[in-house]
Enzyme design. Structure first.
Site, PDB file in Angstrom:
ATOM      1  N   ARG A 104       0.820  -1.115  -0.114  1.00  0.00           N
ATOM      2  CA  ARG A 104      -0.026   0.031  -0.016  1.00  0.00           C
ATOM      3  C   ARG A 104       0.845   1.282   0.124  1.00  0.00           C
ATOM      4  O   ARG A 104       2.031   1.237  -0.277  1.00  0.00           O
ATOM      5  CB  ARG A 104      -1.051   0.019   1.137  1.00  0.00           C
ATOM      6  CG  ARG A 104      -0.178   0.133   2.298  1.00  0.00           C
ATOM      7  CD  ARG A 104      -1.321   0.042   3.877  1.00  0.00           C
ATOM      8  NE  ARG A 104      -0.968   0.076   5.061  1.00  0.00           N
ATOM      9  CZ  ARG A 104      -1.186  -0.528   6.094  1.00  0.00           C
ATOM     10  NH1 ARG A 104      -1.764  -1.719   5.965  1.00  0.00           N
ATOM     11  NH2 ARG A 104      -0.248  -0.392   7.249  1.00  0.00           N
ATOM     12  N   ASP A 105       0.142   2.288   0.146  1.00  0.00           N
ATOM     13  CA  ASP A 105       0.935   3.717   0.287  1.00  0.00           C
ATOM     14  C   ASP A 105       1.654   3.984   1.633  1.00  0.00           C
ATOM     15  O   ASP A 105       1.368   4.706   2.344  1.00  0.00           O
ATOM     16  CB  ASP A 105       0.052   4.727  -0.101  1.00  0.00           C
ATOM     17  CG  ASP A 105      -1.076   4.952   0.806  1.00  0.00           C
ATOM     18  OD1 ASP A 105      -1.430   4.127   1.568  1.00  0.00           O
ATOM     19  OD2 ASP A 105      -1.975   5.842   0.845  1.00  0.00           O
ATOM     20  N   GLU A 106       2.556   3.012   1.948  1.00  0.00           N
ATOM     21  CA  GLU A 106       3.275   3.051   3.067  1.00  0.00           C
ATOM     22  C   GLU A 106       4.731   2.498   2.712  1.00  0.00           C
ATOM     23  O   GLU A 106       5.500   3.220   2.552  1.00  0.00           O
ATOM     24  CB  GLU A 106       2.684   2.529   4.229  1.00  0.00           C
ATOM     25  CG  GLU A 106       3.155   2.829   5.597  1.00  0.00           C
ATOM     26  CD  GLU A 106       1.830   2.477   6.561  1.00  0.00           C
ATOM     27  OE1 GLU A 106       2.239   2.462   7.823  1.00  0.00           O
ATOM     28  OE2 GLU A 106       0.887   2.157   6.248  1.00  0.00           O
TER      29      GLU A 106
ATOM     30  N   GLU B  35      -1.557  -8.319   8.941  1.00  0.00           N
ATOM     31  CA  GLU B  35      -1.415  -7.191   9.657  1.00  0.00           C
ATOM     32  C   GLU B  35      -2.157  -7.011  11.005  1.00  0.00           C
ATOM     33  O   GLU B  35      -1.676  -6.968  12.159  1.00  0.00           O
ATOM     34  CB  GLU B  35      -1.468  -5.667   9.128  1.00  0.00           C
ATOM     35  CG  GLU B  35      -1.289  -4.646  10.020  1.00  0.00           C
ATOM     36  CD  GLU B  35      -1.557  -3.445   9.172  1.00  0.00           C
ATOM     37  OE1 GLU B  35      -1.179  -2.179   9.708  1.00  0.00           O
ATOM     38  OE2 GLU B  35      -2.385  -3.444   8.105  1.00  0.00           O
TER      39      GLU B  35
ATOM     40  N   ASP C 201       7.936  -2.465  14.006  1.00  0.00           N
ATOM     41  CA  ASP C 201       7.774  -3.779  13.294  1.00  0.00           C
ATOM     42  C   ASP C 201       9.147  -4.497  13.337  1.00  0.00           C
ATOM     43  O   ASP C 201       9.612  -5.801  13.512  1.00  0.00           O
ATOM     44  CB  ASP C 201       7.410  -3.709  11.969  1.00  0.00           C
ATOM     45  CG  ASP C 201       6.155  -3.159  11.849  1.00  0.00           C
ATOM     46  OD1 ASP C 201       5.863  -2.023  12.320  1.00  0.00           O
ATOM     47  OD2 ASP C 201       4.940  -3.671  11.276  1.00  0.00           O
TER      48      ASP C 201
END
Length: 936
Positions: A452-454, A724, A461
């Site tokens: 995604r946009d990350e 996630e 993490d």
């Protein structure tokens, strides 16, 4: 006897890497002896010895050699090892080669900022026969370099041909992702074979992280670091007569423009082969990037696995979708031959919905590839982007066949060093999912997700997953680069560690996330035994602790700060889209402040910094008193009643009554039907703390749970990577949320650390580094059937295996590598077994522990207790219902069992029968007992 795995700075034959001082390491295999008695390192340059340790007590884990390194120089080295059996062996000749070091560049930065991506080129005509040639190069945002022999620039061919026939090296996405404001890295390539004849050196530039939209800062997607593309390259030719020639980028280079007119990491790439060519022009000099230019630290990113299409799907919505069968980070190759002007459109996604293509969880990331055909046959492959996907929707291709599409898994080239297999296929899939999660999120930076946009280097993490990462892959050099980047960010932030590294301007900090600055260096040191990582990061560790302690001193500012806490735990408010756990964030903040202070004190001790060791030890003691004052009753009872709070109390020695805390933890799980509620802070320590508290039955129950929430729940629903959220997908196959939902997020894969350390039993002793001393005491559960584990540690290959031959017999094997010691405690072993001196495993027994030197050992024995849990009607109903096979059986035989209220499920079937139904028919409970005993 063989000497193997010879490395410099934990790299095999490194070419052009950053190297302030070389640190050598090696392993010994197939030796008669048990340990090294002495060793000798000899380093040569051009036949001349430049360093010789003589025979001495050298450390095979990490032996630094003080020597002055010349730029652009190849060194060779050997190590000779002697063993306690009188053996002596010499390694093969190894090499490493320096980059430009502090030498100046015979080159200028050139560049542009046009939409169409530039191709820079220079005609190269060697003046004499070439002995060796090196290309030193940095292209921002991203670059690919090619050498086309014997052709002029116009005849070089398309970029597709260049990549197929003339690409220099196999790396992708160079020069990678880092804090460009502080440093940019160049790569070094050996191009000797290519420079045997004259030709054209060509470099194609893309946008990447530097000059494309990335991060959270600008809603318009403008690049954070760069204002244009830039290229610096120096070709060094060494002729056979010993003379040299340097050819660098400057205004004499030409630039023309490719048919790629758009690319970035989030949105993909677009290319139009119907565009008119642009006349070549002279290159323009530009300002250098802000950061200092240094030799590389990043490991190569390559397309390391090819995945053929597993299935070609024609969806109910009429879409043509390729299924790789595996969620990956990477790219693809697509063979097409369509009429001129045809638009080929590829979009990617992780899951299907109602059998149709789906990509809404990617948020604003377009994650697509668009190509406008020139009418010729092509094999398309994006140049300057990557995707996180399993499914690809392909439009514009007539009669697409499965063999036309190939997935390319791209990740940093880390050697694999862990293998773990059990007799349970769903558990094996969980382990495999964790491996794929690491691959997909180790694309130069340890990211949170690749789709995604990350796709950013979230510190939390990386922190919780770092031990698992080191069990699965050789991660020293990978984390060393990440930690260096972290330290560069801290220099301009008074020691604060931003939540993501590189930060791309993000300013937030939080506990457990920023504490990666202390946790990861210590994990890496423990796994690999090289204190260089602590030397390099010690100021970073101190800087973080000093920063957050300074905030805490200012009106308890750190505990009042925003924190993610037990992120995505299931016991907090917010419902299905909730993110905050119920464990008080201030408590977690203080616990981690103390933990980081402890680790900084330990690092100081290793480095011989007595004053800092004393200061941070006292700070840790002070924080322990504060935590107990604020969060513990005088009896030692933790005032926070969550699974994670109790796990942290056990993990960090906060409680003075471990037995009481363990009982409370058991009750917290009992009250939740034996299911977890933990998030990013609690889950990584869950398995180990349950085992250490004697709650192995509970730990295995969580592992085997196929219902929500649990690891096998997602496996059962077809996951091929770690999710996630515990509920990223619902039972009916629908996606639970699109706001923040990744199907490739490795954090919860940290359970695999427990599997290596406790299920397989390869657990490093507290006093050990580099796995020299391992405590092997497998936690056995017959439901696994068997476990086979191999771990290529920094010292050598450890092997353990156990097999439940039947309910009362266990077969156990272990291999201890050269130079190592194992303390083995056999599960369920009768005391008399340890007196069997005919078996080498029992040659040295102390306090019920077998002390083993290097070698292979095995034993099969009758256990003191059944290896399989024998269930009966005397067990609590909730425990029985937690076993799927038993639940199905009871629901069929006693339908009214589903009507038992939750508060009564702690009672047994016998107790419930007596209370509600009086006496059952004679023998009924006995028949049930017999059936239950077979179903466990």
């Amino acid at each position: 006897m063989r000497i193997t795995n010879c490395k410099v700075n934990h790299l095999t034959a490194p070419l052009g890497y950053w190297m302030e001082k070389p640190v050598f390491s090696w392993q010994v295999e197939e030796a008669e002896g048990k340990a090294q008695t002495k060793a000798r390192l000899v380093v040569r340059q051009g036949g001349e010895t430049v360093a010789d340790t003589g025979f001495a007590q050298l450390d095979s884990l990490a032996e630094p050699v003080e020597m002055e390194l010349a730029p652009r120089t190849r060194y060779t080295w050997t190590v000779t090892v002697c063993t306690d059996a009188g053996e002596e062996a010499v390694s093969d000749e190894n090499w490493f080669e320096t980059g430009k070091e502090n030498e100046g560049w015979n080159a200028k930065w050139i560049g542009d900022s046009q939409a169409r991506h530039p191709m820079y080129s220079k005609r190269i005509a060697p003046a004499k026969p070439v002995k060796s040639a090196r290309l030193y190069i940095c292209g921002l945002g991203l670059y690919e370099a090619y050498y086309v022999p014997g052709k002029d620039a116009a005849a070089a061919g398309s970029i597709e041909t260049l990549r197929a026939e003339a690409k220099i090296g196999e790396e992708l996405l160079t020069p990678y992702c880092n804090n460009y404001n502080e440093w940019v890295q160049y790569q070094t390539y050996d191009v000797t074979e290519k420079l045997k004849e004259e030709g054209n050196l060509c470099v194609l530039l893309g946008n990447g992280w530097y000059f494309g939209r990335f991060g959270f800062n600008d809603p318009d997607g403008r690049p954070y670091y760069g204002k244009g593309r830039k290229l610096l390259a120096e070709l060094r030719l060494t002729y056979e007569d010993g003379t040299e020639e340097a050819i660098g980028t400057d205004e004499s280079w030409q630039v023309d423009y490719s048919n790629i007119f758009f690319s970035n990491i989030y949105d993909g790439e677009q290319m139009d082969d119907t565009l008119e060519p642009v006349a070549a022009a002279a290159a323009q000099a530009v300002e250098p990037p802000k950061g200092a230019l240094t030799a590389r630290r990043s490991l190569p990113v390559k397309a390391l696995q090819e995945l053929p299409a597993a299935e070609l799907i024609h969806t109910p919505a009429g879409e043509t979708v390729v299924d790789l069968g595996q969620n990956i980070a990477g790219s693809f190759r697509l063979r097409i031959h369509e009429p001129k002007g045809t638009k080929i459109h590829v979009q990617v996604g992780e899951v299907l919905q109602q059998g149709n293509f789906y990509r809404d969880n990617l948020r604003s990331a377009k994650a697509e590839y668009i190509y406008i055909s020139d009418g010729q046959e092509h094999v398309l492959q994006p140049y300057f982007t990557f995707y996180g996907y399993r499914y690809a929707k392909v439009e514009g291709v007539t009669d697409l066949k499965p063999e036309d599409f190939t997935g390319l898994a791209m990740y940093s080239d880390l050697p694999r060093n862990g293998w773990l297999e059990t007799g349970n296929e769903m558990v094996n899939r969980l382990v495999l999912n964790t491996e794929w999660g690491q691959k997909g999120n180790f694309v130069d930076v340890p990211t949170d997700c690749p789709q995604r946009d990350e796709r950013m280097g979230w510190t939390g993490d990386a922190e919780v997953f770092s031990p698992t990462a080191c069990y699965q892959m050789d991660s020293y050099a990978f984390f060393a680069k990440y930690l260096y980047d972290m330290a560069t960010e801290q220099k301009t932030r008074d020691g604060a560690v931003p939540d993501v590294i590189p930060s791309f301007g993000h300013k937030g900090i939080a506990c457990a996330w920023g504490d990666a600055a202390c946790v990861i260096p210590w994990v890496v040191y423990r796994f690999y035994g090289d204190k260089s990582i602590l030397e390099g990061q010690f100021d970073s560790m101190k800087g973080w602790v000093d920063h957050i302690y300074g905030l805490e001193q200012n009106d308890q500012g750190w505990r009042k700060h925003f924190h993610y806490g037990d992120w995505l735990a299931l016991d907090g408010p917010g419902g299905i889209d909730g993110v905050m756990g119920a464990t008080e964030n201030a408590f977690i903040a203080l616990v981690y402040l103390r933990y980081s202070a402890q680790l900084t004190a330990k690092a100081a001790a290793v480095l011989g910094k007595a004053e800092e060791e004393r200061y941070y030890s006292e700070l840790a003691d002070k924080m322990l008193k504060e935590i107990r004052h604020e969060y513990f009753a005088p009896s030692g009872r933790c005032c926070l009643d969550t699974q994670t709070a109790l796990l942290l109390s056990l993990r960090h020695g906060l409680t003075v009554d471990r037995e009481q805390t363990a009982k409370r933890l058991q009750k917290k799980f009992d009250d939740n039907d034996g299911k977890l509620q933990t998030g990013f802070v609690g889950t990584p320590i869950l398995g180990e703390e349950l085992t250490k508290a004697g709650l192995n039955e509970l730990a295995y129950g969580l592992l085997f749970n196929e219902e929500y929430p649990g690891w096998l729940y997602e496996v059962k629903l077809g996951a091929t990577t770690i999710w996630e959220r515990w509920n990223s997908m619902l039972e009916d196959g629908s996606v639970s949320s699109t706001g923040m939902n990744s199907f490739n997020h490795y954090s919860y894969g940290s359970i695999v650390e427990w599997m290596y350390a406790y299920v397989a039993g390869i657990r490093q002793a507290e006093d050990s580094i580099g796995f020299r001393h391992v405590c092997i005491s497998p936690v056995v559960d017959a439901r696994l059937g068997h476990v086979d584990a191999r771990y290529q540690s920094a010292m050598g290959l450890w092997k353990t295996s156990w097999k439940a031959v039947d309910d009362n017999h266990l077969e156990f094997r272990v291999t201890v590598p050269f130079g190592c010691q194992a303390d083995v405690a056999l599960p369920y072993a009768p005391e008399s077994l340890y007196r069997d001196k005919e078996n080498a495993i029992f040659a040295h027994v102390e306090d019920g522990v077998c002390r083993l030197e290097a070698g292979s050992y095995s034993v099969t024995y009758e256990t003191t207790a059944p290896l399989r849990r024998i269930y009966s009607t005397a067990a609590p109903l909730k425990e029985l219902l937690g076993v799927p096979a038993i639940r199905s059986f009871l629901t069929e035989k006693i339908p009214q069992i589903g009507q038992v209220p939750d508060h009564m499920k702690s009672s047994s079937i016998r107790e419930l029968a007596a209370h509600f139904a009086g006496h059952l028919e004679a023998g009924t409970l006995e028949v049930l007992d017999e059936a239950l005993a077979k179903l466990g």
